[in-house]
Design a protein around this motif. Structure first.
Motif, mmCIF file in Angstrom:
data_model
loop_
_atom_site.group_PDB
_atom_site.id
_atom_site.type_symbol
_atom_site.label_atom_id
_atom_site.label_comp_id
_atom_site.label_asym_id
_atom_site.label_seq_id
_atom_site.Cartn_x
_atom_site.Cartn_y
_atom_site.Cartn_z
ATOM 1 N N LEU A 439 -44.002 -5.347 18.358
ATOM 2 C CA LEU A 439 -43.994 -6.362 17.305
ATOM 3 C C LEU A 439 -44.394 -5.741 15.956
ATOM 4 C CD1 LEU A 439 -43.722 -9.367 16.540
ATOM 5 C CD2 LEU A 439 -46.158 -9.627 17.111
ATOM 6 N N LYS A 440 -45.381 -4.864 15.980
ATOM 7 C CA LYS A 440 -45.830 -4.196 14.749
ATOM 8 C C LYS A 440 -44.687 -3.396 14.116
ATOM 9 C CE LYS A 440 -48.605 -0.199 13.449
ATOM 10 N NZ LYS A 440 -49.552 0.827 13.945
ATOM 11 N N GLN A 441 -44.000 -2.597 14.918
ATOM 12 C CA GLN A 441 -42.910 -1.777 14.382
ATOM 13 C C GLN A 441 -41.792 -2.651 13.827
ATOM 14 O OE1 GLN A 441 -43.139 1.464 13.961
ATOM 15 N NE2 GLN A 441 -45.157 1.439 14.943
ATOM 16 N N ALA A 442 -41.513 -3.745 14.523
ATOM 17 C CA ALA A 442 -40.465 -4.652 14.047
ATOM 18 C C ALA A 442 -40.861 -5.291 12.727
ATOM 19 C CB ALA A 442 -40.193 -5.724 15.102
ATOM 20 N N ARG A 443 -42.120 -5.705 12.634
ATOM 21 C CA ARG A 443 -42.586 -6.356 11.400
ATOM 22 C C ARG A 443 -42.589 -5.367 10.225
ATOM 23 N NH1 ARG A 443 -41.208 -11.185 12.871
ATOM 24 N NH2 ARG A 443 -42.830 -12.486 13.847
ATOM 25 N N ILE A 444 -42.895 -4.106 10.477
ATOM 26 C CA ILE A 444 -42.826 -3.090 9.420
ATOM 27 C C ILE A 444 -41.398 -2.983 8.894
ATOM 28 C CG2 ILE A 444 -42.966 -0.607 8.954
ATOM 29 C CD1 ILE A 444 -45.363 -0.501 10.865
ATOM 30 N N CYS A 445 -40.447 -2.904 9.820
ATOM 31 C CA CYS A 445 -39.035 -2.790 9.420
ATOM 32 C C CYS A 445 -38.565 -4.022 8.656
ATOM 33 C CB CYS A 445 -38.155 -2.587 10.644
ATOM 34 S SG CYS A 445 -38.429 -1.005 11.480
ATOM 35 N N GLN A 446 -39.161 -5.174 8.971
ATOM 36 C CA GLN A 446 -38.745 -6.425 8.325
ATOM 37 C C GLN A 446 -39.556 -6.729 7.065
ATOM 38 O OE1 GLN A 446 -39.298 -9.017 11.688
ATOM 39 N NE2 GLN A 446 -37.692 -7.989 12.877
ATOM 40 N N GLY A 447 -40.459 -5.800 6.687
ATOM 41 C CA GLY A 447 -41.202 -5.942 5.436
ATOM 42 C C GLY A 447 -42.395 -6.876 5.489
ATOM 43 N N HIS A 448 -42.924 -7.143 6.679
ATOM 44 C CA HIS A 448 -44.076 -8.046 6.831
ATOM 45 C C HIS A 448 -45.384 -7.283 6.629
ATOM 46 C CE1 HIS A 448 -42.066 -11.663 8.709
ATOM 47 N NE2 HIS A 448 -41.111 -10.753 8.755
ATOM 48 N N ASN A 449 -46.422 -8.000 6.274
ATOM 49 C CA ASN A 449 -47.763 -7.439 6.205
ATOM 50 C C ASN A 449 -48.331 -7.359 7.627
ATOM 51 O OD1 ASN A 449 -50.599 -7.103 5.990
ATOM 52 N ND2 ASN A 449 -50.575 -7.917 3.908
ATOM 53 N N ILE A 450 -48.741 -6.164 8.028
ATOM 54 C CA ILE A 450 -49.195 -5.987 9.416
ATOM 55 C C ILE A 450 -50.703 -5.752 9.511
ATOM 56 C CG2 ILE A 450 -46.965 -5.070 10.150
ATOM 57 C CD1 ILE A 450 -48.532 -2.283 10.170
ATOM 58 N N GLU A 451 -51.437 -6.015 8.466
ATOM 59 C CA GLU A 451 -52.865 -5.701 8.447
ATOM 60 C C GLU A 451 -53.616 -6.398 9.577
ATOM 61 O OE1 GLU A 451 -56.776 -6.148 5.506
ATOM 62 O OE2 GLU A 451 -54.758 -6.586 4.745
ATOM 63 N N LYS A 452 -53.417 -7.699 9.736
ATOM 64 C CA LYS A 452 -54.123 -8.459 10.776
ATOM 65 C C LYS A 452 -53.692 -8.004 12.171
ATOM 66 C CE LYS A 452 -56.554 -11.309 8.204
ATOM 67 N NZ LYS A 452 -58.035 -11.295 8.219
ATOM 68 N N LEU A 453 -52.394 -7.763 12.316
ATOM 69 C CA LEU A 453 -51.883 -7.321 13.610
ATOM 70 C C LEU A 453 -52.473 -5.961 13.970
ATOM 71 C CD1 LEU A 453 -50.031 -7.692 16.029
ATOM 72 C CD2 LEU A 453 -48.125 -6.823 14.654
ATOM 73 N N GLN A 454 -52.579 -5.077 13.012
ATOM 74 C CA GLN A 454 -53.147 -3.755 13.261
ATOM 75 C C GLN A 454 -54.608 -3.854 13.686
ATOM 76 O OE1 GLN A 454 -51.564 -0.876 13.455
ATOM 77 N NE2 GLN A 454 -53.490 0.122 14.026
ATOM 78 N N GLU A 455 -55.341 -4.791 13.126
ATOM 79 C CA GLU A 455 -56.742 -4.979 13.511
ATOM 80 C C GLU A 455 -56.852 -5.397 14.982
ATOM 81 O OE1 GLU A 455 -58.402 -7.791 10.808
ATOM 82 O OE2 GLU A 455 -58.266 -6.460 9.058
ATOM 83 N N ILE A 456 -55.955 -6.276 15.382
ATOM 84 C CA ILE A 456 -55.947 -6.733 16.778
ATOM 85 C C ILE A 456 -55.587 -5.577 17.707
ATOM 86 C CG2 ILE A 456 -54.711 -8.210 18.424
ATOM 87 C CD1 ILE A 456 -54.572 -10.318 16.156
ATOM 88 N N ILE A 457 -54.606 -4.786 17.321
ATOM 89 C CA ILE A 457 -54.199 -3.631 18.122
ATOM 90 C C ILE A 457 -55.360 -2.656 18.295
ATOM 91 C CG2 ILE A 457 -52.754 -1.541 18.060
ATOM 92 C CD1 ILE A 457 -50.491 -3.310 16.942
ATOM 93 N N LYS A 458 -56.119 -2.424 17.235
ATOM 94 C CA LYS A 458 -57.268 -1.518 17.318
ATOM 95 C C LYS A 458 -58.308 -2.018 18.315
ATOM 96 C CE LYS A 458 -57.080 0.648 12.737
ATOM 97 N NZ LYS A 458 -57.741 0.787 11.404
ATOM 98 N N GLU A 459 -58.508 -3.335 18.379
ATOM 99 C CA GLU A 459 -59.455 -3.894 19.347
ATOM 100 C C GLU A 459 -58.977 -3.659 20.777
ATOM 101 O OE1 GLU A 459 -62.444 -5.081 18.845
ATOM 102 O OE2 GLU A 459 -62.284 -4.815 16.674
ATOM 103 N N PHE A 460 -57.680 -3.787 20.997
ATOM 104 C CA PHE A 460 -57.119 -3.509 22.320
ATOM 105 C C PHE A 460 -57.317 -2.045 22.696
ATOM 106 C CE2 PHE A 460 -55.200 -7.633 22.364
ATOM 107 C CZ PHE A 460 -54.895 -7.885 23.696
ATOM 108 N N GLU A 461 -57.049 -1.159 21.772
ATOM 109 C CA GLU A 461 -57.180 0.279 22.026
ATOM 110 C C GLU A 461 -58.634 0.629 22.347
ATOM 111 O OE1 GLU A 461 -53.527 1.929 19.230
ATOM 112 O OE2 GLU A 461 -55.546 1.720 18.384
#
Length: 467
Positions: A439-461
């Motif tokens: 979802l993150k990679q798709a949102r980057i390609c579509q020009g979306h802001n991924i800041e919140k999504l990246q924070e969630i991903i970091k918690e998973f990692e």
């Protein structure tokens, strides 16, 4: 701990004590037949004999009897007296198990027509004309024991052969599919079962997956010959390997299962799952073959198609990394498989949420429209399971993914702690993390802001490292 403690159960359905055959007036001591031939045959083949309870009234089988007929790895049924209880038990068994059932009967008269087609073992009784009693001679006992051992050997070592007339005569007769969770709670617990699970738990508490895997392998070695071990024990060991991401060991274990267990739908699904994760040359082709055979026999279902969709998704990701021209075809194949899985039972959200993620990944107008159409259906499916109020990891993870897809960051952040708390195995976190990364990679390609999504991903990692 020894594998002898976890022998497969061979349930024996037969009359008890001395009973009179109404057709001939002959009195037969069934306890002697059991002690002289049936029990020793079962024990010498490395199985644990278990006779039925006498808690039968009015022709109704006690609940534990159903458990034994449904879940015992092997069954011997003595049909001598045309006893209604035994015939009822045999009928239940034949309706749920295509093989590993061995009928026997005393040759004092032919079997009734309705069961004359079953491959039953006949045994001779010596009749006393004056007392009208019939006994099993030493020679007859040895013959019955020998024939029983041969049939049990065939059932244990395979190849599997249908002994149920329903499965033999009716093409694609639908067997009852008991989910693993049902068998786990329903099966009768044996005295050593608790000890085994305590050892599994201790193994999974080791500091690293490698150490956990080594401890589980020690447990497997103690079981010695897997073909004579209870199915429940083998399934629990298989899932323990899955929990520590020991894909090679999980695959090898599935391949070592006895034929009757290899044929189990849950085992075949998990076997395909581990083959895909291991991904040695030929593994994915074998996984696809296993799942295709399951669908031929049982029809499409969300679990089978969900695993098949994952195989195509992994092929897509690998092809995309290599810049291969086949990547788009693999992506389309994965999407269509997940959609088919969701459509086969819209109550199961798992294939639906994966389809949505990949449709967003594809990103064209038609794909995004389809994702938008699927989202409320998947939301409804997970809401029926409790949604954010659920205590199940997959329910909560799906809620989180839907929140991330709709950019509802307030709801996503609120459910995140509960998701992470319910994750008990690192592979579970990885599955969700894979979807969030797509979802993150798709949102980057579509020009979306991924800041919140990246924070969630970091918690998973971070949480995955802790496990």
């Amino acid at each position: 701990m020894s594998g002898n403690n976890y022998k497969s159960i061979c349930f024996v359905a037969m009359p008890y004590g001395k009973k009179t055959d109404l057709a001939t007036g002959t009195e037969i001591d069934f306890d002697k037949i059991y002690e002289l031939a049936i029990k020793p045959a079962i024990e010498e083949e490395g199985l644990e004999p278990l006779r039925g309870d006498e808690e039968l009234t009015g022709g109704i089988i006690h609940t534990t009897m159903f458990a034994r007929l449904l879940l015992s790895e092997y069954v011997v049924a003595d049909l001598t007296l045309s006893n209604p209880n035994v015939f009822y038990e045999l009928g239940i068994r034949h309706a749920v198990k295509p093989f590993t059932t061995v009928p026997i009967y005393a040759k004092i008269h032919p079997l009734p027509f309705d069961v004359d087609m079953v491959r039953a073992i006949g045994y001779n009784l010596k009749t006393n004309v004056l007392s009208k009693g019939a006994v099993l001679s030493k020679e007859a006992a040895e013959n019955l024991k020998s024939e029983l051992m041969k049939r049990i050997q065939q059932a244990i070592n395979g190849p599997q052969a249908n002994d149920s007339p329903l499965f033999e005569l009716i093409p694609k007769f639908p067997a009852i599919k008991l989910p693993y969770e049902v068998t786990y709670s329903f099966r009768e617990r044996v005295s050593h079962d608790k000890e085994f699970h305590e050892r599994l738990d201790r193994a999974k508490l080791k500091p690293s997956n490698q150490e956990r895997c080594m401890a589980l392998l020690e447990i497997q070695e103690d079981l010695v010959d897997l073909k004579g071990i209870q199915a429940s024990i083998l399934l629990d060991l298989m899932l323990s390997f899955r929990s520590v991401e020991a894909w090679n060991e999980m695959t090898d274990l599935c391949e070592a299962f006895p034929d009757y267990l290899k044929n189990n739908i849950f085992v075949r699904q998990q076997w395909a799952f581990s083959l895909n994760r291991r991904n040695k040359p030929g593994d994915r082709d074998k996984a696809v073959s296993l799942l295709t055979e399951v669908m031929k026999e049982y029809g499409p279902d969300p679990e089978t198609l969900g695993i098949l969709g994952r195989i195509h998704k992994d092929r897509y990701r690998e092809a995309k990394e290599k810049g291969s021209i086949i990547a788009l075809a693999a992506l389309d194949e994965s999407i269509s498989t997940y959609v088919e899985g969701f459509n086969s039972d819209p109550r199961d959200y798992y294939p639906g949420i994966n389809a949505i993620t990949l449709l967003i990944e594809k990103g064209d107008k038609e794909a995004l429209k389809k994702a938008e159409q699927l989202a409320p259906l998947v939301s409804f499916a997970v809401a029926r399971r409790g949604g954010v109020s659920s205590n199940n990891y997959w329910d909560l993870a799906t809620v989180l993914e839907l929140n991330c897809i709709s950019s509802d960051w307030v709801s996503a952040v609120n459910v995140l702690p509960k998701v992470l708390d319910k994750a008990k195995e690192s592979w579970m976190l990885k599955s969700t993390l894979d979807n969030l990364t797509i979802l993150k990679q798709a949102r980057i390609c579509q020009g979306h802001n991924i800041e919140k999504l990246q924070e969630i991903i970091k918690e998973f990692e971070k949480c995955r490292c802790d496990l």
